[in-house]
Design an enzyme around this catalytic site. Sequence first.
Site, PDB file in Angstrom:
ATOM      1  N   HIS A 126       0.819  -1.205   0.000  1.00  0.00           N
ATOM      2  CA  HIS A 126       0.000   0.000   0.000  1.00  0.00           C
ATOM      3  C   HIS A 126       0.863   1.270   0.000  1.00  0.00           C
ATOM      4  O   HIS A 126       0.362   2.367   0.226  1.00  0.00           O
ATOM      5  CB  HIS A 126      -0.940   0.019   1.208  1.00  0.00           C
ATOM      6  CG  HIS A 126      -2.196   0.790   0.976  1.00  0.00           C
ATOM      7  ND1 HIS A 126      -3.235   0.329   0.204  1.00  0.00           N
ATOM      8  CD2 HIS A 126      -2.595   2.004   1.402  1.00  0.00           C
ATOM      9  CE1 HIS A 126      -4.216   1.212   0.176  1.00  0.00           C
ATOM     10  NE2 HIS A 126      -3.838   2.253   0.896  1.00  0.00           N
ATOM     11  N   ASP A 177      -7.617   4.307   8.726  1.00  0.00           N
ATOM     12  CA  ASP A 177      -8.949   4.286   8.119  1.00  0.00           C
ATOM     13  C   ASP A 177      -9.180   3.019   7.298  1.00  0.00           C
ATOM     14  O   ASP A 177     -10.316   2.588   7.115  1.00  0.00           O
ATOM     15  CB  ASP A 177      -9.143   5.506   7.220  1.00  0.00           C
ATOM     16  CG  ASP A 177      -9.319   6.786   8.031  1.00  0.00           C
ATOM     17  OD1 ASP A 177      -9.924   6.718   9.116  1.00  0.00           O
ATOM     18  OD2 ASP A 177      -8.837   7.843   7.591  1.00  0.00           O
ATOM     19  N   GLU A 182     -12.932  13.142  12.731  1.00  0.00           N
ATOM     20  CA  GLU A 182     -12.259  13.450  11.476  1.00  0.00           C
ATOM     21  C   GLU A 182     -13.046  14.557  10.765  1.00  0.00           C
ATOM     22  O   GLU A 182     -14.032  15.076  11.278  1.00  0.00           O
ATOM     23  CB  GLU A 182     -12.135  12.210  10.580  1.00  0.00           C
ATOM     24  CG  GLU A 182     -11.090  11.207  11.048  1.00  0.00           C
ATOM     25  CD  GLU A 182     -10.676  10.225   9.969  1.00  0.00           C
ATOM     26  OE1 GLU A 182     -11.072  10.410   8.793  1.00  0.00           O
ATOM     27  OE2 GLU A 182      -9.950   9.270  10.294  1.00  0.00           O
TER      28      GLU A 182
END
Length: 539
Positions: A123, A184, A294
């Site tokens: 990632h 997340d 957030e």
Amino acid sequence: MGSPSSASRRQNNLLFLVFIMTLFFYSIPDKINLCSDQSSVSPSVIPYKSSSNTSSLETLKLDGCFSFDNIDHAAKDFGNMYHFLPAAVLHPKSVSDISNTIKHVFKMGSTSQLTVAARGHSHSLQGQAQAHQGIVINMESLQGPEMQVHTGELPYVDASGSELWIDILHETLKYGLAPKSWTDYLHLTVGGTLSNAGISGQAFKHGPQINNIYQLEVVTGKGEVVTCSENKNADLFYGVLGGLGQFGIITRARISLEPAPKMVKWIRALYDEFSKFSNDQEHLISKNSFDYIEGLVIINRTGLLNNWRSSFNPKDPPQASQFISEGKTLYCLEIAKYFNPNESDAMNQETENLLSELSYIPSTLFLSEVPYVEFLDRVHLSEIKLRAKGLWEIPHPWLNLLIPKNKIFEFAQEVFGNILTDSSNGPILIYPVNKSKWDHRTSLITPEEDTFYLVAFLSSAMPSSTGRDGLFHILAQNQRILGFCSSASLGAKQYLPHYSTQEEWQTHFGPKWEVFVLRKSTYDPMAILAPGQRIFRRK
């Protein structure tokens, strides 16, 4: 001296023995510990041919194996912008496989240019987990002790560095426990996020994931397997946490846990003034009342509230239906409160009281109640949809910044007022955190102010596009944002940093640079590890 007939028999026996030995040696594979792969080589990638350096890898006795062909997958990552082909991929079955490989490369010394990169769930964004003509370690092949959950006054889980956070969540929930801090997106490896920080909406309360680790097992750049913690090999422990893979590969972690809730009250509301939005966010993190805080910047989005209705319920449906989002820059507050079903009434009352203190646009308040797992794994649903449309494996020129609180309004005015005006090419996250919750002893670099904002431009570029949604335009836009941060002396720092020169890295680390260099010379003196970060050159 024997007779001619006996000599003939001896000669025949010798020929037979040579024949048998020849068959035996031909039956041995010409490469030891090589992974079988019958798939065809991708025509778009020319495999790197083994040199004498990589040939020596074939002599290593491993539980796992090496691949030398059909390894172009190791030259790809989520960012999909950098593609550096390695010479070999190690598929380790044990920590000793990793240790022995690095130790072998280390002992080669300056006669070899081989480097080693650990690759988790790939990632990374700019080739950080790649090793040009080096060795990529496929961490997901690593086998070892199963996860061990320890209950008690200070519960924790011992997990492999190759474990995905989503799997840790499912395992710890069996004991009514869960990690305190998350990212997340949960389909990332433990070693990957701990080498950076691991930030999400819980960071204001618990700090990033690297603040919630009791112990690590690390393989250094010398091939040494070291157990480290706050009280044992502490310099390595804090160096590796947020250390961008420069001092060691994380093979095991002891992660702090807390009692897990069953449900989540999930809330969204919009603001049309940045000052009101940021003031409310800062107010909420100071009260430590919600469990997740957030925010999002939303630019010129059509039918925004109608899209929310698939997951949320409007507090005032008639008013919500009349709200117009297109042509506007809006700021979305996203907050969550954890609870158990028997606490529902008290939670709702507390939530209502907290919301009454805020200055959002009343008609835009949306609420939902979802299971804890569904909330934490929410991004995975988007991944499934994007993969189905072929929009997951495209370039992701992300830019993640940490902005001091006293400069965030100036930043917002320029970036959301002048640089990004018509649209964005993906979500823009923005939320404050308390520096007091972040351990300054780790390698992670943050702004100097006590409160700072994470601002994440999570852009996706359309392949072959030369327009505003193309890679060139987004990268140029990122440079404009970075240029403004520099010229305005905002004191911003990159999260998941990416620089081209050591001088830029030195500026990034500031006063911590000398400590960073000293740790590199101590734990990876040949600069073998994590070459994709482009901080140090192989010695």
